[in-house]
Design a protein around this motif. Structure first.
Motif, PDB file in Angstrom:
ATOM      1  N   PRO A   1       0.827  -1.210   0.000  1.00  0.00           N
ATOM      2  CA  PRO A   1       0.000   0.000   0.000  1.00  0.00           C
ATOM      3  C   PRO A   1       0.863   1.263   0.000  1.00  0.00           C
ATOM      4  O   PRO A   1       1.967   1.265   0.543  1.00  0.00           O
ATOM      5  CB  PRO A   1      -0.780  -0.117   1.311  1.00  0.00           C
ATOM      6  N   PRO A   2       0.363   2.351  -0.600  1.00  0.00           N
ATOM      7  CA  PRO A   2       1.120   3.604  -0.562  1.00  0.00           C
ATOM      8  C   PRO A   2       1.129   4.222   0.834  1.00  0.00           C
ATOM      9  O   PRO A   2       1.982   5.054   1.138  1.00  0.00           O
ATOM     10  CB  PRO A   2       0.387   4.506  -1.558  1.00  0.00           C
ATOM     11  N   TYR A   3       0.181   3.828   1.679  1.00  0.00           N
ATOM     12  CA  TYR A   3       0.102   4.331   3.055  1.00  0.00           C
ATOM     13  C   TYR A   3      -0.418   3.211   3.948  1.00  0.00           C
ATOM     14  O   TYR A   3      -1.375   2.515   3.588  1.00  0.00           O
ATOM     15  CB  TYR A   3      -0.854   5.530   3.141  1.00  0.00           C
ATOM     16  N   VAL A   4       0.226   3.034   5.092  1.00  0.00           N
ATOM     17  CA  VAL A   4      -0.245   2.064   6.098  1.00  0.00           C
ATOM     18  C   VAL A   4       0.068   2.585   7.493  1.00  0.00           C
ATOM     19  O   VAL A   4       1.116   3.205   7.715  1.00  0.00           O
ATOM     20  CB  VAL A   4       0.354   0.654   5.874  1.00  0.00           C
ATOM     21  N   LYS A   5      -0.865   2.366   8.392  1.00  0.00           N
ATOM     22  CA  LYS A   5      -0.707   2.764   9.795  1.00  0.00           C
ATOM     23  C   LYS A   5      -1.175   1.610  10.668  1.00  0.00           C
ATOM     24  O   LYS A   5      -2.268   1.080  10.467  1.00  0.00           O
ATOM     25  CB  LYS A   5      -1.540   4.012  10.088  1.00  0.00           C
ATOM     26  N   VAL A   6      -0.343   1.218  11.615  1.00  0.00           N
ATOM     27  CA  VAL A   6      -0.677   0.142  12.551  1.00  0.00           C
ATOM     28  C   VAL A   6      -0.640   0.719  13.956  1.00  0.00           C
ATOM     29  O   VAL A   6       0.351   1.329  14.359  1.00  0.00           O
ATOM     30  CB  VAL A   6       0.318  -1.035  12.430  1.00  0.00           C
TER      31      VAL A   6
ATOM     32  N   GLY B   1       4.613   5.787   4.575  1.00  0.00           N
ATOM     33  CA  GLY B   1       4.105   6.267   3.297  1.00  0.00           C
ATOM     34  C   GLY B   1       3.303   7.540   3.379  1.00  0.00           C
ATOM     35  O   GLY B   1       2.513   7.730   4.278  1.00  0.00           O
ATOM     36  N   GLY B   2       3.535   8.401   2.422  1.00  0.00           N
ATOM     37  CA  GLY B   2       2.736   9.592   2.189  1.00  0.00           C
ATOM     38  C   GLY B   2       2.155  10.307   3.384  1.00  0.00           C
ATOM     39  O   GLY B   2       2.522  10.090   4.519  1.00  0.00           O
ATOM     40  N   VAL B   3       1.226  11.139   3.083  1.00  0.00           N
ATOM     41  CA  VAL B   3       0.538  11.941   4.096  1.00  0.00           C
ATOM     42  C   VAL B   3      -0.636  11.133   4.629  1.00  0.00           C
ATOM     43  O   VAL B   3      -1.329  10.455   3.872  1.00  0.00           O
ATOM     44  CB  VAL B   3       0.041  13.256   3.469  1.00  0.00           C
ATOM     45  N   GLN B   4      -0.853  11.231   5.931  1.00  0.00           N
ATOM     46  CA  GLN B   4      -1.967  10.538   6.532  1.00  0.00           C
ATOM     47  C   GLN B   4      -3.277  10.995   5.887  1.00  0.00           C
ATOM     48  O   GLN B   4      -3.475  12.174   5.666  1.00  0.00           O
ATOM     49  CB  GLN B   4      -1.989  10.842   8.031  1.00  0.00           C
ATOM     50  N   PRO B   5      -4.167  10.046   5.548  1.00  0.00           N
ATOM     51  CA  PRO B   5      -5.418  10.432   4.899  1.00  0.00           C
ATOM     52  C   PRO B   5      -6.298  11.262   5.815  1.00  0.00           C
ATOM     53  O   PRO B   5      -6.234  11.135   7.035  1.00  0.00           O
ATOM     54  CB  PRO B   5      -6.089   9.098   4.560  1.00  0.00           C
ATOM     55  N   LEU B   6      -7.099  12.152   5.213  1.00  0.00           N
ATOM     56  CA  LEU B   6      -8.035  12.964   5.971  1.00  0.00           C
ATOM     57  C   LEU B   6      -9.330  12.208   6.156  1.00  0.00           C
ATOM     58  O   LEU B   6      -9.818  11.558   5.234  1.00  0.00           O
ATOM     59  CB  LEU B   6      -8.326  14.265   5.213  1.00  0.00           C
ATOM     60  N   TYR B   7      -9.887  12.280   7.353  1.00  0.00           N
ATOM     61  CA  TYR B   7     -11.177  11.640   7.632  1.00  0.00           C
ATOM     62  C   TYR B   7     -12.222  12.729   7.721  1.00  0.00           C
ATOM     63  O   TYR B   7     -12.107  13.670   8.478  1.00  0.00           O
ATOM     64  CB  TYR B   7     -11.120  10.871   8.956  1.00  0.00           C
ATOM     65  N   ILE B   8     -13.246  12.605   6.915  1.00  0.00           N
ATOM     66  CA  ILE B   8     -14.304  13.616   6.893  1.00  0.00           C
ATOM     67  C   ILE B   8     -15.571  13.008   7.438  1.00  0.00           C
ATOM     68  O   ILE B   8     -15.937  11.923   7.160  1.00  0.00           O
ATOM     69  CB  ILE B   8     -14.538  14.152   5.467  1.00  0.00           C
TER      70      ILE B   8
END
Length: 109
Positions: free
Chosen positions: A79-84, A102-109
């Protein structure tokens, strides 16, 4: 691994597991949450559970556990982004360890 014809923006998986504290030699119960952005493939739920269950009886610190799970997710689905996030309690203290790649943490809306 599951091939995806359409990619969701974020996948979040959460379960509980056990490992062994290498210092006290006691069983550590933990909750693990994995968040990742799929890139054409998703981790099968059974594979996720198999990864978490592989730590039962294994001596590992939670700090290492979070990084180890992250590396296995990266190897499985790239994945381009993963958080555990691994959460547990020890002598009445909540412990939360985060490993992110990876990348910037996704925004949650």
């Amino acid at each position: 691994m599951l091939k995806l014809s359409k990619n969701p923006q974020l996948v979040r998986l959460k379960t509980r597991g056990e490992s062994v504290c290498p210092i006290s030699k006691t069983v550590d119960s933990f909750e693990v949450t994995v968040e990742y952005i799929p890139r054409g493939a998703a981790l099968a739920i059974e594979e996720f559970k198999k990864i978490v269950d592989s730590y039962r009886g294994r001596e590992i610190l939670h700090e290492e556990l979070a990084v180890d799970i992250m590396e296995k997710i990266k190897a499985a689905v790239n994945p381009p982004y993963v958080k555990v996030t691994v959460k547990s309690y020890y002598i009445g203290v909540e412990v939360e360890v985060v490993a992110e790649s990876g990348g910037v943490q996704p925004l949650y809306i």
